[in-house]
Design an enzyme around this catalytic site. Structure first.
Site, PDB file in Angstrom:
ATOM      1  N   GLN A   1       3.483  -8.584  -2.097  1.00  0.00           N
ATOM      2  CA  GLN A   1       3.692  -7.966  -3.457  1.00  0.00           C
ATOM      3  C   GLN A   1       4.732  -8.388  -3.955  1.00  0.00           C
ATOM      4  OE1 GLN A   1       2.000  -5.293  -4.155  1.00  0.00           O
ATOM      5  NE2 GLN A   1       0.786  -4.706  -2.443  1.00  0.00           N
TER       6      GLN A   1
ATOM      7  N   TYR B   1      -6.105  -5.881   7.060  1.00  0.00           N
ATOM      8  CA  TYR B   1      -5.905  -7.037   6.199  1.00  0.00           C
ATOM      9  C   TYR B   1      -4.340  -7.482   5.931  1.00  0.00           C
ATOM     10  CZ  TYR B   1     -10.418  -5.450   4.298  1.00  0.00           C
ATOM     11  OH  TYR B   1     -11.662  -5.253   4.248  1.00  0.00           O
TER      12      TYR B   1
ATOM     13  N   ASP C   1      -5.533  -2.771   3.670  1.00  0.00           N
ATOM     14  CA  ASP C   1      -4.724  -3.235   2.160  1.00  0.00           C
ATOM     15  C   ASP C   1      -5.656  -4.203   1.551  1.00  0.00           C
ATOM     16  OD1 ASP C   1      -3.232  -3.780  -0.061  1.00  0.00           O
ATOM     17  OD2 ASP C   1      -1.585  -4.518   1.021  1.00  0.00           O
TER      18      ASP C   1
ATOM     19  N   CYS D   1      -5.342  -1.201  -4.433  1.00  0.00           N
ATOM     20  CA  CYS D   1      -4.703  -1.841  -5.924  1.00  0.00           C
ATOM     21  C   CYS D   1      -5.757  -1.671  -6.922  1.00  0.00           C
ATOM     22  CB  CYS D   1      -4.296  -3.305  -5.676  1.00  0.00           C
ATOM     23  SG  CYS D   1      -5.791  -4.404  -5.554  1.00  0.00           S
TER      24      CYS D   1
END
Length: 305
Positions: free
Chosen positions: A143, A172, A236, A263
Site C-alpha cells: 500500500q 493474497y 486482498d 480496491c
C-alpha cells in the site's frame, strides 16, 4: 503549487528533481571515472540525477537526450517510517540506463519477470506498520499510503477478531501485511502468494514468526490443496477481484468469517453476488479514502456464514 501535500517529503524532493530534469536542457556529463565518489554510472545513458533544481536545492533528474530511449515507466517508492526512497525504472529492452547520482536515492531496474536489479543501493525499501518492519522489493506490491495501511490492518483485526486457539488464512498475502499482523494473536496463519518477489519479502519479514506458513503459487491452485478448518480468512485480491473459482474454494473451506479488502467497488459488487450464492452474508463494509481527491475507493467488507 510548489509541492504535493499528500506525498512524503522524500518523494516530493525526487518528484521535483524529475520535473527539473524534464524541463532542463541536456546537461554535460563527465566520464564515469571523473565523477565524484558518490556517483554511479551504467550503460545506456538516459538520465542523470545530481544537479540542483533552481533555488530549491532539490536534486535534478535530467534527461540525457538519448534518441529512441527505452525507458518505459518510472516509479517512486518511499518508506514513511524508514525515510528510504527507491526509484524504480522499467525499460522496453531490459537494459540499465546510465546514472550519475549524488542524492540519497536508491535506484533499481525492474525486469519483465518481476525481479529487480539494484543499480544504486538496494532494490528494496522498508516500511513500518503497527510497529512491525516490512521489507518491500521493487517488484512487490505494498500500500502506498502508510497511514491507510494502518487503517486497513485495524479493520481486518477488528472484523476477524483473532483468538489464540484459531487458525487463519491470508489468501493474497503480498509481503505479509495482514498475515504478520494476525500471527501474534492466533495459533497459526497460512498465507498464499503468487509473486516470487513478494514471497521472498514475506519469508524475510516472517523470519521471527514460526506459526506462519507460506504457500507460493496461484491462489485458486493453492486453495484447492488446503483443508480447514479456518476460523477466518482475509482476502486482498488485485483489482480483478476474486472470481468464481476462488469463491468456490473459499466456500468449501467454509470459514465463518471472511474479511474482503477491495480496491475496486465494481469487482467487490460482482464478488458479493458470488459470495452470497455460496452462503455468505454481508455484515459490514467500511470504505476508506486511501487516495484523496481521486475516484479510487478502498473498502473492507466483513462476510459471515
Amino acid at each position: 503549487m510548489d509541492e504535493c501535500l499528500l506525498l512524503s517529503p522524500a518523494l516530493d524532493a525526487v518528484h521535483a528533481a524529475l520535473w527539473a530534469g524534464a524541463t532542463t536542457d541536456e546537461p554535460q556529463i563527465e566520464p564515469a571515472e571523473e565523477q565524484p565518489p558518490t556517483a554511479a554510472s551504467y550503460k545506456g545513458k538516459l538520465w542523470t540525477l545530481g544537479a540542483t533544481a533552481g533555488d530549491r536545492g532539490a536534486p535534478a533528474l535530467r534527461r540525457a537526450g538519448t534518441p529512441g530511449s527505452s525507458l518505459r515507466r518510472l516509479t517512486l517508492r518511499s518508506g514513511a517510517a524508514s525515510g528510504q526512497t527507491l526509484l524504480v525504472l522499467e525499460t522496453s529492452d531490459g537494459l540499465a540506463p546510465e546514472l550519475a547520482l549524488d542524492s540519497p536515492v536508491a535506484v533499481a531496474l525492474l525486469h519483465a519477470d518481476g525481479q529487480a536489479e539494484p543499480l544504486v543501493g538496494q532494490a528494496t525499501i522498508e516500511e513500518e506498520v503497527h510497529g512491525r518492519r516490512y521489507r518491500i522489493s521493487a517488484g512487490s506490491f505494498f500500500q502506498v499510503n502508510t497511514a491507510g495501511a494502518e487503517a486497513l490492518v485495524d479493520l481486518v483485526l477488528d472484523f476477524l477478531d483473532p483468538q489464540p486457539s484459531q487458525r487463519l488464512l491470508d489468501a493474497y498475502a503480498g509481503v505479509g501485511l495482514f498475515a504478520l499482523a494476525l500471527a501474534p494473536l492466533c495459533r497459526q496463519v497460512d498465507a498464499i502468494e503468487a509473486s516470487l518477489s513478494a514471497c521472498a519479502d514475506f519469508a524475510w519479514n516472517a523470519a521471527d514468526q514460526p506459526q506462519v506458513s507460506l504457500h507460493a503459487g496461484d491462489t485458486a491452485a493453492v486453495l484447492a490443496t488446503l483443508t480447514g478448518p479456518y476460523a477466518g480468512v482475509v482476502v486482498d485480491p488485485p483489482r480483478t477481484g476474486l472470481g468464481r473459482e476462488v469463491v468456490t474454494h473459499l466456500a468449501r473451506l467454509a470459514a465463518p468469517r471472511l474479511a474482503y479488502v477491495s480496491c475496486d467497488p465494481a469487482t467487490l459488487a460482482r464478488d458479493a453476488a458470488l459470495l452470497t450464492q455460496v452462503g455468505y452474508r454481508l455484515r459490514s463494509v467500511q470504505p476508506l479514502d486511501l487516495f484523496p481527491q481521486t475516484y479510487h475507493v478502498e473498502s473492507v467488507a466483513l462476510w459471515e456464514r
